[in-house]
Scaffold this motif. Structure first.
Motif, PDB file in Angstrom:
ATOM      1  N   TYR A  80       0.855  -1.344  -0.082  1.00 45.72           N
ATOM      2  CA  TYR A  80      -0.148  -0.068   0.057  1.00 45.72           C
ATOM      3  C   TYR A  80       1.003   1.089  -0.079  1.00 45.72           C
ATOM      4  CZ  TYR A  80      -4.083   2.925   1.867  1.00 45.72           C
ATOM      5  OH  TYR A  80      -4.843   3.637   2.053  1.00 45.72           O
ATOM      6  N   SER A  81       0.848   1.930  -1.160  1.00 48.63           N
ATOM      7  CA  SER A  81       1.656   3.259  -0.982  1.00 48.63           C
ATOM      8  C   SER A  81       0.757   4.516  -1.359  1.00 48.63           C
ATOM      9  CB  SER A  81       2.741   3.151  -2.423  1.00 48.63           C
ATOM     10  OG  SER A  81       3.586   1.958  -2.046  1.00 48.63           O
ATOM     11  N   ALA A  82       0.905   5.619  -0.814  1.00 48.77           N
ATOM     12  CA  ALA A  82       0.229   6.726  -0.803  1.00 48.77           C
ATOM     13  C   ALA A  82       1.197   7.824  -0.638  1.00 48.77           C
ATOM     14  CB  ALA A  82      -0.817   6.717   0.296  1.00 48.77           C
ATOM     15  N   VAL A  83       0.702   8.849  -1.689  1.00 42.69           N
ATOM     16  CA  VAL A  83       1.514  10.126  -1.440  1.00 42.69           C
ATOM     17  C   VAL A  83       0.285  11.287  -1.311  1.00 42.69           C
ATOM     18  CG1 VAL A  83       2.961  12.036  -2.793  1.00 42.69           C
ATOM     19  CG2 VAL A  83       3.295   9.694  -2.874  1.00 42.69           C
ATOM     20  N   VAL A  84       0.385  11.977  -0.349  1.00 43.14           N
ATOM     21  CA  VAL A  84      -0.510  12.902   0.355  1.00 43.14           C
ATOM     22  C   VAL A  84      -0.184  14.271   0.289  1.00 43.14           C
ATOM     23  CG1 VAL A  84      -2.475  13.366   1.904  1.00 43.14           C
ATOM     24  CG2 VAL A  84      -1.762  10.978   1.422  1.00 43.14           C
ATOM     25  N   PHE A  85      -0.946  15.250  -0.321  1.00 42.28           N
ATOM     26  CA  PHE A  85      -0.510  16.597  -0.259  1.00 42.28           C
ATOM     27  C   PHE A  85      -1.641  17.320   0.334  1.00 42.28           C
ATOM     28  CE2 PHE A  85      -1.727  20.991  -1.805  1.00 42.28           C
ATOM     29  CZ  PHE A  85      -0.395  21.525  -1.574  1.00 42.28           C
ATOM     30  N   HIS A  88      -6.840   3.064   7.403  1.00 39.51           N
ATOM     31  CA  HIS A  88      -7.242   2.179   6.250  1.00 39.51           C
ATOM     32  C   HIS A  88      -6.337   1.073   6.073  1.00 39.51           C
ATOM     33  CE1 HIS A  88      -8.422   2.170   1.932  1.00 39.51           C
ATOM     34  NE2 HIS A  88      -9.589   1.582   2.320  1.00 39.51           N
ATOM     35  N   PHE A  89      -5.104   1.128   5.944  1.00 39.59           N
ATOM     36  CA  PHE A  89      -4.030   0.160   5.689  1.00 39.59           C
ATOM     37  C   PHE A  89      -4.342  -1.052   6.831  1.00 39.59           C
ATOM     38  CE2 PHE A  89      -0.045  -1.443   6.984  1.00 39.59           C
ATOM     39  CZ  PHE A  89       0.239  -2.265   5.986  1.00 39.59           C
ATOM     40  N   LEU A  90      -4.297  -0.563   8.131  1.00 45.04           N
ATOM     41  CA  LEU A  90      -4.595  -1.611   9.136  1.00 45.04           C
ATOM     42  C   LEU A  90      -5.939  -2.333   8.922  1.00 45.04           C
ATOM     43  CD1 LEU A  90      -3.170   0.434  12.317  1.00 45.04           C
ATOM     44  CD2 LEU A  90      -2.196  -1.568  11.120  1.00 45.04           C
ATOM     45  N   THR A 125       8.157  17.150   5.369  1.00 50.61           N
ATOM     46  CA  THR A 125       7.269  16.162   4.762  1.00 50.61           C
ATOM     47  C   THR A 125       7.873  14.861   5.414  1.00 50.61           C
ATOM     48  OG1 THR A 125       7.628  16.891   2.368  1.00 50.61           O
ATOM     49  CG2 THR A 125       7.472  14.585   2.449  1.00 50.61           C
ATOM     50  N   TYR A 126       6.631  14.281   5.768  1.00 51.71           N
ATOM     51  CA  TYR A 126       6.905  12.796   6.614  1.00 51.71           C
ATOM     52  C   TYR A 126       6.863  11.578   5.516  1.00 51.71           C
ATOM     53  CZ  TYR A 126       5.573  15.310  10.849  1.00 51.71           C
ATOM     54  OH  TYR A 126       5.696  16.415  11.816  1.00 51.71           O
ATOM     55  N   THR A 127       7.905  10.755   5.712  1.00 49.12           N
ATOM     56  CA  THR A 127       7.842   9.513   5.236  1.00 49.12           C
ATOM     57  C   THR A 127       7.617   8.398   5.996  1.00 49.12           C
ATOM     58  OG1 THR A 127       9.252  10.344   3.495  1.00 49.12           O
ATOM     59  CG2 THR A 127       9.108   8.043   3.616  1.00 49.12           C
ATOM     60  N   VAL A 128       6.639   7.666   5.943  1.00 49.16           N
ATOM     61  CA  VAL A 128       6.417   6.718   6.744  1.00 49.16           C
ATOM     62  C   VAL A 128       6.475   5.108   6.198  1.00 49.16           C
ATOM     63  CG1 VAL A 128       4.616   5.495   8.451  1.00 49.16           C
ATOM     64  CG2 VAL A 128       4.871   8.106   8.236  1.00 49.16           C
ATOM     65  N   TYR A 129       6.995   4.045   6.979  1.00 53.38           N
ATOM     66  CA  TYR A 129       7.048   2.696   6.441  1.00 53.38           C
ATOM     67  C   TYR A 129       6.668   2.009   7.499  1.00 53.38           C
ATOM     68  CZ  TYR A 129       8.573  -1.767   4.888  1.00 53.38           C
ATOM     69  OH  TYR A 129       8.473  -3.140   4.871  1.00 53.38           O
ATOM     70  N   VAL A 130       5.515   1.191   7.415  1.00 50.86           N
ATOM     71  CA  VAL A 130       4.967   0.021   8.050  1.00 50.86           C
ATOM     72  C   VAL A 130       4.867  -1.207   7.681  1.00 50.86           C
ATOM     73  CG1 VAL A 130       3.016  -0.451   9.636  1.00 50.86           C
ATOM     74  CG2 VAL A 130       3.596   1.755   9.343  1.00 50.86           C
ATOM     75  N   GLU A 131       5.603  -2.162   8.348  1.00 52.97           N
ATOM     76  CA  GLU A 131       5.324  -3.767   8.072  1.00 52.97           C
ATOM     77  C   GLU A 131       4.687  -4.573   9.079  1.00 52.97           C
ATOM     78  OE1 GLU A 131       8.653  -6.841   7.915  1.00 52.97           O
ATOM     79  OE2 GLU A 131       8.969  -5.224   6.414  1.00 52.97           O
ATOM     80  N   LEU A 132       3.534  -5.136   8.590  1.00 48.68           N
ATOM     81  CA  LEU A 132       2.871  -6.027   9.588  1.00 48.68           C
ATOM     82  C   LEU A 132       3.281  -7.471   9.600  1.00 48.68           C
ATOM     83  CD1 LEU A 132      -0.766  -4.878   8.588  1.00 48.68           C
ATOM     84  CD2 LEU A 132       0.715  -3.855  10.086  1.00 48.68           C
ATOM     85  N   ALA A 133       2.726  -8.220  10.350  1.00 46.24           N
ATOM     86  CA  ALA A 133       3.002  -9.636  10.735  1.00 46.24           C
ATOM     87  C   ALA A 133       2.761 -10.439   9.412  1.00 46.24           C
ATOM     88  CB  ALA A 133       2.598  -9.913  11.998  1.00 46.24           C
ATOM     89  N   ASN A 134       1.703 -10.090   8.678  1.00 47.90           N
ATOM     90  CA  ASN A 134       1.239 -10.685   7.578  1.00 47.90           C
ATOM     91  C   ASN A 134       2.120 -10.286   6.083  1.00 47.90           C
ATOM     92  OD1 ASN A 134       0.315  -8.282   6.953  1.00 47.90           O
ATOM     93  ND2 ASN A 134      -1.803  -9.048   6.459  1.00 47.90           N
ATOM     94  N   ASP A 135       3.009  -9.681   6.555  1.00 44.44           N
ATOM     95  CA  ASP A 135       3.968  -9.013   5.555  1.00 44.44           C
ATOM     96  C   ASP A 135       3.184  -8.159   4.472  1.00 44.44           C
ATOM     97  OD1 ASP A 135       6.147 -10.851   6.034  1.00 44.44           O
ATOM     98  OD2 ASP A 135       5.253 -12.464   4.741  1.00 44.44           O
ATOM     99  N   ALA A 136       2.262  -7.570   4.916  1.00 45.85           N
ATOM    100  CA  ALA A 136       1.753  -6.202   4.026  1.00 45.85           C
ATOM    101  C   ALA A 136       2.732  -5.115   4.712  1.00 45.85           C
ATOM    102  CB  ALA A 136       0.348  -6.052   4.684  1.00 45.85           C
TER     103      ALA A 136
END
Length: 249
Positions: A81-86, A115-117, A137-148
């Protein structure tokens, strides 16, 4: 029923006051801005309190399409899931800038985090990182236990004729879904166009309130403590890390 939509740092105290007297709390985002309020809220929800969080992205008609097009029910490949938000730049004294409101991750980024969760049934978080560029500018990366995995960029750099803008891509099982400004939906697989739709991006709001009202009237349960904690805890942890990265709120 109490409908709570005010300054961000007032949401949780007002929700707690409603739950303590046995009322149902319908709360705009963010549900909480402090870890202490989150802990207290969780206690009341575990004890049977009813709370509905107003994350309208859960109610977009696009969710049914992307679940079908990405074949998420098969659970054969993790979602990317990739999102760029202005976001529009805020005036210097806007209340979103108050320290009590915390950063734009809490004020607005929580929508995409939730939404991702939600699409991943609130799977546990394995890893999360956040960095903040000098321009904010904020850059976030999240990885879940299901590899999403979630990649989220929040910025007010640049300009827009239309206010808030977003470009979101979701990938799984050989399919790419693209969502532009919450209104244009495209699903592609290789050279095939699976689906193309256009909606009014405001349609999610009446759908959300209709659903919440129906659940209120029928006595259906609200959001669980697990769901509220999943979104709020991750958002607050990212915000704390971002504040440490920038040296300010």
């Amino acid at each position: 029923m109490d409908l709570i939509a005010g300054f961000h740092h007032t949401h949780a105290p007002l929700a707690l006051a409603a739950l303590r007297r046995g009322a149902v709390a319908v709360v705009e985002k963010p549900v909480v801005t402090t870890e202490a309020d989150l802990d207290e809220l969780e206690k009341h929800l575990d004890a049977g309190g009813r709370l509905f969080a107003c994350f309208q992205r859960r109610y977009s008609p696009m969710n049914a399409w992307l679940r079908a097009d990405l074949r998420l029910a098969d659970a054969t490949e993790p979602m990317l899931y990739s999102a760029v938000v202005f976001e529009e730049p805020l005036p210097a004294r806007h209340w979103y800038r108050w320290p009590a409101s915390r950063s734009r991750l809490v004020s607005n980024g929580c929508h995409w985090i939730d939404h991702f969760l939600w699409l991943n049934d609130f799977a546990p978080v394995r890893r999360q990182t956040v960095s903040v560029a000098r321009g904010g500018t904020y850059t976030v990366y999240v990885e879940l236990a299901n590899d999403a995995a979630l990649s989220l960029v929040l910025t007010s750099a640049g300009g827009s004729r239309y206010g808030l803008r977003e470009h979101t891509e979701l990938r799984a099982n050989g399919v790419t879904v693209t969502i532009v400004d919450g209104a244009r939906y495209t699903a592609e697989a290789g050279s095939r166009l699976l689906r193309r739709r256009r909606v009014n991006r405001l349609d999610a709001y009446p759908a959300m309130y209709r659903d919440i009202c129906t659940r209120l009237v029928t006595g259906a349960p609200g959001d669980t403590a697990r769901e509220i904690r999943a979104t709020a805890d991750l958002t607050l942890r990212l915000d704390t890390a971002a504040t440490s990265d920038t040296g300010h709120g």
